[in-house]
Design a protein around this motif. Sequence first.
Motif, short mmCIF file in Angstrom:
data_model
loop_
_atom_site.label_atom_id
_atom_site.label_comp_id
_atom_site.label_asym_id
_atom_site.label_seq_id
_atom_site.Cartn_x
_atom_site.Cartn_y
_atom_site.Cartn_z
N GLY A 109 0.80 -1.22 0.00
CA GLY A 109 0.00 0.00 0.00
C GLY A 109 0.83 1.27 0.00
O GLY A 109 2.05 1.24 -0.14
N THR A 110 0.16 2.40 0.16
CA THR A 110 0.81 3.71 0.24
C THR A 110 1.07 4.01 1.71
O THR A 110 0.17 3.86 2.55
N VAL A 111 2.29 4.46 2.00
CA VAL A 111 2.69 4.59 3.40
C VAL A 111 3.67 5.75 3.58
O VAL A 111 4.39 6.10 2.65
N ALA A 112 3.65 6.34 4.76
CA ALA A 112 4.65 7.33 5.17
C ALA A 112 4.76 7.27 6.69
O ALA A 112 3.76 7.14 7.40
N VAL A 113 5.98 7.38 7.18
CA VAL A 113 6.24 7.36 8.63
C VAL A 113 6.08 8.77 9.17
O VAL A 113 6.60 9.73 8.61
N ASN A 120 7.04 9.08 19.11
CA ASN A 120 6.75 7.70 18.73
C ASN A 120 6.52 7.65 17.23
O ASN A 120 5.86 8.53 16.67
N ARG A 121 7.04 6.62 16.60
CA ARG A 121 6.89 6.49 15.14
C ARG A 121 5.65 5.68 14.78
O ARG A 121 5.37 4.64 15.39
N TRP A 122 4.97 6.20 13.78
CA TRP A 122 3.73 5.61 13.26
C TRP A 122 3.85 5.49 11.75
O TRP A 122 4.52 6.29 11.10
N ASP A 123 3.14 4.53 11.17
CA ASP A 123 2.91 4.47 9.74
C ASP A 123 1.49 4.98 9.48
O ASP A 123 0.55 4.50 10.12
N LEU A 124 1.35 5.92 8.56
CA LEU A 124 0.05 6.21 7.96
C LEU A 124 0.01 5.31 6.74
O LEU A 124 0.89 5.41 5.88
#
Length: 129
Positions: A109-113, A120-124
């Motif tokens: 899929g399409t993702v950005a951190v 805290n790090r997340w993926d959208l």
Amino acid sequence: MKRFVATVTLVVDDYDEAIAFYTGALRFELLDDIDLGGGKRWVRVAPSGAESALLLAQADGAEQRASVGNQTGGRVGFFLHTDDFARDHASMLAHGVRFLESPRHEPYGTVAVFEDLYGNRWDLLEPKA
């Protein structure tokens, strides 16, 4: 029998600051904000319609304060799925959310951190259909 992870604890510096970020910048819903006495509260937030939620737990003591913003050792530890990456990415940018990279297209899929207000790090992530 249906089973799922219902709630995950996220240690934060301040309840109200965290509520403002998650309900404002990430557009989560405030599910609970219950005073438990002694400075503790039961605060849960979640994306609209989600089966799972975050329990925002204000750090208590030096050990917990040290984990704020680094609960997963610098790795992406949280994954926010969306059905419209462009919409949510633009909204989050407009609310000052810090993305660590440009959106990228992966086989899944399409993702950005991005980072939450504590680092805290997340993926959208908009998963492939």
